[in-house]
Scaffold this motif. Structure first.
Motif, PDB file in Angstrom:
ATOM      1  N   THR A 288      55.428  19.504  21.241  1.00  0.00           N
ATOM      2  CA  THR A 288      55.740  20.262  22.348  1.00  0.00           C
ATOM      3  C   THR A 288      55.377  21.754  22.108  1.00  0.00           C
ATOM      4  O   THR A 288      55.739  22.641  22.875  1.00  0.00           O
ATOM      5  CB  THR A 288      57.138  20.042  22.421  1.00  0.00           C
ATOM      6  N   ALA A 289      54.569  21.970  21.071  1.00  0.00           N
ATOM      7  CA  ALA A 289      54.482  23.263  20.667  1.00  0.00           C
ATOM      8  C   ALA A 289      53.816  24.144  21.904  1.00  0.00           C
ATOM      9  O   ALA A 289      54.180  25.334  22.090  1.00  0.00           O
ATOM     10  CB  ALA A 289      53.349  23.599  19.507  1.00  0.00           C
ATOM     11  N   ALA A 290      52.591  23.491  22.482  1.00  0.00           N
ATOM     12  CA  ALA A 290      51.916  24.226  23.395  1.00  0.00           C
ATOM     13  C   ALA A 290      52.913  24.264  24.820  1.00  0.00           C
ATOM     14  O   ALA A 290      52.712  25.534  25.332  1.00  0.00           O
ATOM     15  CB  ALA A 290      50.485  23.305  23.744  1.00  0.00           C
ATOM     16  N   SER A 291      53.500  23.315  25.168  1.00  0.00           N
ATOM     17  CA  SER A 291      54.219  23.692  26.422  1.00  0.00           C
ATOM     18  C   SER A 291      55.551  24.327  25.991  1.00  0.00           C
ATOM     19  O   SER A 291      55.900  25.264  27.132  1.00  0.00           O
ATOM     20  CB  SER A 291      54.877  22.116  26.842  1.00  0.00           C
ATOM     21  N   ASP A 292      55.769  24.716  24.759  1.00  0.00           N
ATOM     22  CA  ASP A 292      56.974  25.575  24.422  1.00  0.00           C
ATOM     23  C   ASP A 292      56.549  27.169  24.292  1.00  0.00           C
ATOM     24  O   ASP A 292      57.226  28.071  24.034  1.00  0.00           O
ATOM     25  CB  ASP A 292      57.912  25.206  23.128  1.00  0.00           C
ATOM     26  N   GLY A 293      54.957  27.337  24.384  1.00  0.00           N
ATOM     27  CA  GLY A 293      54.463  28.536  24.305  1.00  0.00           C
ATOM     28  C   GLY A 293      54.384  29.287  22.866  1.00  0.00           C
ATOM     29  O   GLY A 293      54.395  30.117  22.717  1.00  0.00           O
ATOM     30  N   GLN A 294      54.213  28.190  22.033  1.00  0.00           N
ATOM     31  CA  GLN A 294      54.182  28.511  20.377  1.00  0.00           C
ATOM     32  C   GLN A 294      52.820  28.676  20.175  1.00  0.00           C
ATOM     33  O   GLN A 294      52.773  29.124  18.645  1.00  0.00           O
ATOM     34  CB  GLN A 294      55.017  27.399  19.646  1.00  0.00           C
ATOM     35  N   ARG A 318      46.778  29.643  16.249  1.00  0.00           N
ATOM     36  CA  ARG A 318      47.792  29.677  15.270  1.00  0.00           C
ATOM     37  C   ARG A 318      49.045  29.109  15.961  1.00  0.00           C
ATOM     38  O   ARG A 318      49.024  29.292  17.200  1.00  0.00           O
ATOM     39  CB  ARG A 318      48.110  31.351  15.102  1.00  0.00           C
ATOM     40  N   TRP A 319      49.838  28.581  15.224  1.00  0.00           N
ATOM     41  CA  TRP A 319      51.333  28.103  15.561  1.00  0.00           C
ATOM     42  C   TRP A 319      52.198  28.969  15.374  1.00  0.00           C
ATOM     43  O   TRP A 319      52.590  29.261  13.872  1.00  0.00           O
ATOM     44  CB  TRP A 319      51.325  26.613  15.072  1.00  0.00           C
ATOM     45  N   LEU A 343      43.842  16.074  20.828  1.00  0.00           N
ATOM     46  CA  LEU A 343      43.430  15.859  22.381  1.00  0.00           C
ATOM     47  C   LEU A 343      44.284  16.909  23.230  1.00  0.00           C
ATOM     48  O   LEU A 343      43.613  17.662  24.046  1.00  0.00           O
ATOM     49  CB  LEU A 343      43.438  14.387  22.964  1.00  0.00           C
ATOM     50  N   GLU A 344      45.379  16.724  23.216  1.00  0.00           N
ATOM     51  CA  GLU A 344      46.162  17.680  24.173  1.00  0.00           C
ATOM     52  C   GLU A 344      46.041  19.152  23.468  1.00  0.00           C
ATOM     53  O   GLU A 344      45.846  19.951  24.377  1.00  0.00           O
ATOM     54  CB  GLU A 344      47.877  17.363  24.072  1.00  0.00           C
ATOM     55  N   LEU A 345      46.210  19.225  22.176  1.00  0.00           N
ATOM     56  CA  LEU A 345      45.936  20.572  21.585  1.00  0.00           C
ATOM     57  C   LEU A 345      44.605  21.165  21.875  1.00  0.00           C
ATOM     58  O   LEU A 345      44.663  22.365  22.248  1.00  0.00           O
ATOM     59  CB  LEU A 345      46.191  20.436  20.363  1.00  0.00           C
ATOM     60  N   GLY A 346      43.624  20.465  21.763  1.00  0.00           N
ATOM     61  CA  GLY A 346      42.188  20.956  22.199  1.00  0.00           C
ATOM     62  C   GLY A 346      42.206  21.079  23.599  1.00  0.00           C
ATOM     63  O   GLY A 346      41.462  22.264  23.973  1.00  0.00           O
ATOM     64  N   ARG A 347      42.679  20.664  24.467  1.00  0.00           N
ATOM     65  CA  ARG A 347      42.696  20.711  25.900  1.00  0.00           C
ATOM     66  C   ARG A 347      43.168  22.055  26.182  1.00  0.00           C
ATOM     67  O   ARG A 347      42.571  23.033  26.839  1.00  0.00           O
ATOM     68  CB  ARG A 347      43.449  19.663  26.761  1.00  0.00           C
ATOM     69  N   TRP A 348      44.472  22.414  25.371  1.00  0.00           N
ATOM     70  CA  TRP A 348      45.266  23.680  25.535  1.00  0.00           C
ATOM     71  C   TRP A 348      44.088  24.948  25.360  1.00  0.00           C
ATOM     72  O   TRP A 348      44.143  26.003  25.729  1.00  0.00           O
ATOM     73  CB  TRP A 348      46.448  23.647  25.128  1.00  0.00           C
ATOM     74  N   ILE A 349      43.452  24.491  24.022  1.00  0.00           N
ATOM     75  CA  ILE A 349      42.956  25.520  23.071  1.00  0.00           C
ATOM     76  C   ILE A 349      41.564  26.058  24.372  1.00  0.00           C
ATOM     77  O   ILE A 349      41.263  27.043  24.350  1.00  0.00           O
ATOM     78  CB  ILE A 349      42.204  24.976  21.927  1.00  0.00           C
ATOM     79  N   LEU A 350      40.951  24.841  24.870  1.00  0.00           N
ATOM     80  CA  LEU A 350      39.762  25.192  25.705  1.00  0.00           C
ATOM     81  C   LEU A 350      40.069  26.041  26.792  1.00  0.00           C
ATOM     82  O   LEU A 350      39.733  27.144  27.347  1.00  0.00           O
ATOM     83  CB  LEU A 350      39.243  23.724  26.267  1.00  0.00           C
ATOM     84  N   HIS A 351      41.182  25.360  27.532  1.00  0.00           N
ATOM     85  CA  HIS A 351      41.818  26.405  28.870  1.00  0.00           C
ATOM     86  C   HIS A 351      42.124  27.780  28.577  1.00  0.00           C
ATOM     87  O   HIS A 351      41.708  28.550  29.186  1.00  0.00           O
ATOM     88  CB  HIS A 351      43.050  25.471  29.400  1.00  0.00           C
TER      89      HIS A 351
END
Ligand code: C2E
Ligand code: CA
Ligand code: CA
Length: 538
Positions: A288-294, A318-319, A343-351
């Motif tokens: 949930t790190a990406a969705s929690d804005g961390q 960075r987290w 996969l989800e992390l990479g998607r967030w990083i690309l966007h």
């Protein structure tokens, strides 16, 4: 057992041998005597009807009709007796057959069909037995968990029947290094386990070494020679350890052996359990790190050596953990890759990276020739919607594909599968830049540099560590740079920490550089300051 026709014949033979009176006297008996015998007859029939098939009625020597009936009833009883015992025999035979089938089925449910080894169920039963025995003063138990190191490659390159042959060979080698009383099991895939009961610690370790040695001997599969090794975890049971805990800890030790470089033996230590708990905590929180804005991206400048111009930036994730502070990527990217979270992390990083690039374009007008580098993990290449996602994200943010460079590590690019290769070519066709990252850390070969669909090569920082002090290192790096240029690729060197290194690399013809000397990874706003200053200077 008399069954079918032969049983029937035997029964008739027996009936034929029964002593039947041949003649019956016809004279009427005295009434009272007849009464007594009738009573006897009735009693006899009642006993027979009650299931007492061995009961017989004593005939008199009068040989009249009553005696004839008595003899008939006796014959009937005889016949019933035979039928009954025949049925009992048949039932017994059928029951035995059922029991055998049941045992066979149980056996099948507890063995591995391919290798004939015990499976997980049987192994855990045996471990429980061993634990039970040691509770009654028997000797302690130990478990080895073994996982083959390169089995997937064998399966992928030589096919599944070759893979099966390797598994069968592995099982017979494992059997050969243990005693008959030990249990060798296949847990599934290329994972095996051995239960050793009644051995000392030294003996257990010795068996593990013998297993490791036996497995690394070459194998002949058809006309091919195959090598495989195994990572082995050992757990010696402590009092109170359950069967599950024993297996779990041997498994953890095996993972440690893998992490330490494979083809190794590791003994379980409680510290390993803490590390595992830590990993599973990280995994849960990372979800949930990406969705929690961390999550946040920092950007490290890529410099054109000749001009000092910022040619682009590399996004580095960075987290920002609410409790543990900033966690560096080396501490979570590996876990994300193992668990598929990448996969989800990479998607967030690309966007995030691409939308930041479009913000810079708006905030620093006149930004030409500025490229965003994004690290892509191997698994991301096989994300089904990667191409579409990149195409859409670039379009939505009005960013030209040529402004994006994907950094992919050398080891992935060295032996891409058919799927990966297709994606790489499609990315090139789209106009996205591809960079070989960490060049010089894997098994670099000249031929693959020419065949890869990449356009730039990033030389790993480890290669330039002693550049200023070691003349041999200078020659080596110079040769590598020439090699890259001969393959018509552009070189960039990372990890430049001093002016001297930068000057030397530039003299060797290296075009781009990156490293603390030029700038550490920094927030987007700092990058914007650089870009604006550069714009004013232009
Ligand atoms: P990398 O791609 O090789 O990134 C370069 C690493 O070297 C970065 O560490 C960077 O901060 C560090 N570095 C840069 N200049 C110097 C220098 O002059 N001296 C030294 N000693 N180090 C320098 P970082 O940010 O900790 O990243 C570590 C690795 O984590 C990266 O290695 C990359 O493999 C991975 N990573 C980072 N961000 C991402 C990401 O967004 N996606 C993926 N898939 N992996 C990432
Ligand atoms: Ca990189
Ligand atoms: Ca690198």
């Amino acid at each position: 057992m008399p069954t079918g026709e032969s049983g029937e014949r035997q029964r008739q033979d027996r009936i034929a041998t029964v002593d039947v009176p041949e003649t019956f006297p016809c004279a009427a008996p005295a009434e009272g005597a007849a009464d007594g015998r009738l009573q006897l007859l009735v009693d006899g029939i009642v006993r027979l009807a009650a299931g007492e098939l061995s009961a017989r009625i004593e005939p008199s020597d009068q040989r009249d009709e009553i005696d004839a009936v008595i003899t008939g009833v006796n014959l009937l009883a005889e016949e019933l007796g035979y039928i009954h015992s025949d049925l009992e025999e048949r039932v017994a035979a059928r029951t035995a057959m059922l029991r055998r089938t049941q045992v066979e089925l149980e056996q099948m449910a507890k063995t591995d069909a391919l290798t004939g080894l015990a499976n997980r169920t049987l192994l855990s039963e045996r471990i429980q037995d061993a634990i039970g025995a040691s509770a009654q003063g028997g000797s302690a138990a130990a478990v080895l968990v073994l996982d083959l190191d390169s089995f997937k490659a064998i399966n992928d390159t030589m096919g599944h029947s070759a893979g099966d042959a390797v598994l069968v060979e592995v099982s017979s080698r494992l059997r050969s290094v243990v005693r008959a009383s030990d249990t060798v099991a296949r847990l599934g895939g290329d994972e095996f386990a051995v239960l050793i009961a009644g051995a000392t610690e030294e003996e257990v370790v010795h068996i593990a070494h013998r297993a490791r040695e036996a497995l690394q001997e070459c194998m002949h599969v058809g006309s091919e020679t195959v090598w495989t090794t195994a990572s082995i975890g050992i757990c010696l049971r402590n009092p109170g350890h359950s069967s599950e805990e024993l297996m779990r800890d041997a498994d953890i030790a095996m993972y440690q052996a893998k992490a330490q470089g494979r083809n190794r033996i590791e003994r379980f230590h409680p510290d390993m359990l803490d590390a595992v708990r830590e990993r599973s905590r990280i995994t849960a929180e990372l979800r949930t790190a990406a969705s929690d804005g961390q999550l946040a991206l920092l950007y490290q400048p890529v410099i054109e050596l000749a001009s000092g111009r910022v040619a682009g930036v590399e996004a580095l994730v960075r987290w920002h953990h609410p409790v543990h502070g900033t966690i560096m990527p080396d501490n979570f990217i590996g876990i994300a890759e193992e668990t598929g979270l990448i996969l989800e992390l990479g998607r967030w990083i690309l966007h995030e990276g691409i939308s930041q690039l479009s913000r810079w374009k708006r905030e620093a007008p006149g930004l030409t020739d500025f490229r965003l580098h994004i690290n892509l993990s191997a698994a991301e290449l096989l994300r089904g919607d990667l191409l579409q996602d990149i195409r859409d994200t670039l379009a939505t943010n009005d960013v030209e594909p040529g402004r994006l460079v994907l950094e992919i590590t050398e080891t992935v690019l060295m032996s891409p599968g058919a799927g990966e290769e297709q994606v790489l070519r499609a990315l090139r066709a789209m106009g996205v830049g591809l960079q070989i990252d960490d060049f010089g850390t894997g098994y670099s070969s000249i031929s693959y540099l020419r065949t890869l669909p990449a356009d730039t090569v990033k030389v790993d920082h480890s290669l330039i560590k002693d550049l200023e002090s070691d003349p041999r290192q200078q020659k080596f790096v110079s040769a590598i740079l020439q090699l890259i240029s001969a393959a018509e690729l552009e070189a960039i060197v990372e990890g430049i920490e001093t002016a001297g290194q930068a000057a030397q690399l530039q003299a060797m013809g290296c075009l781009y550089g990156q490293g603390y000397y030029f700038g550490r990874p920094e927030p987007a706003v700092e990058v914007l300051k650089r870009l604006r200053t550069a714009g004013q200077q232009r």
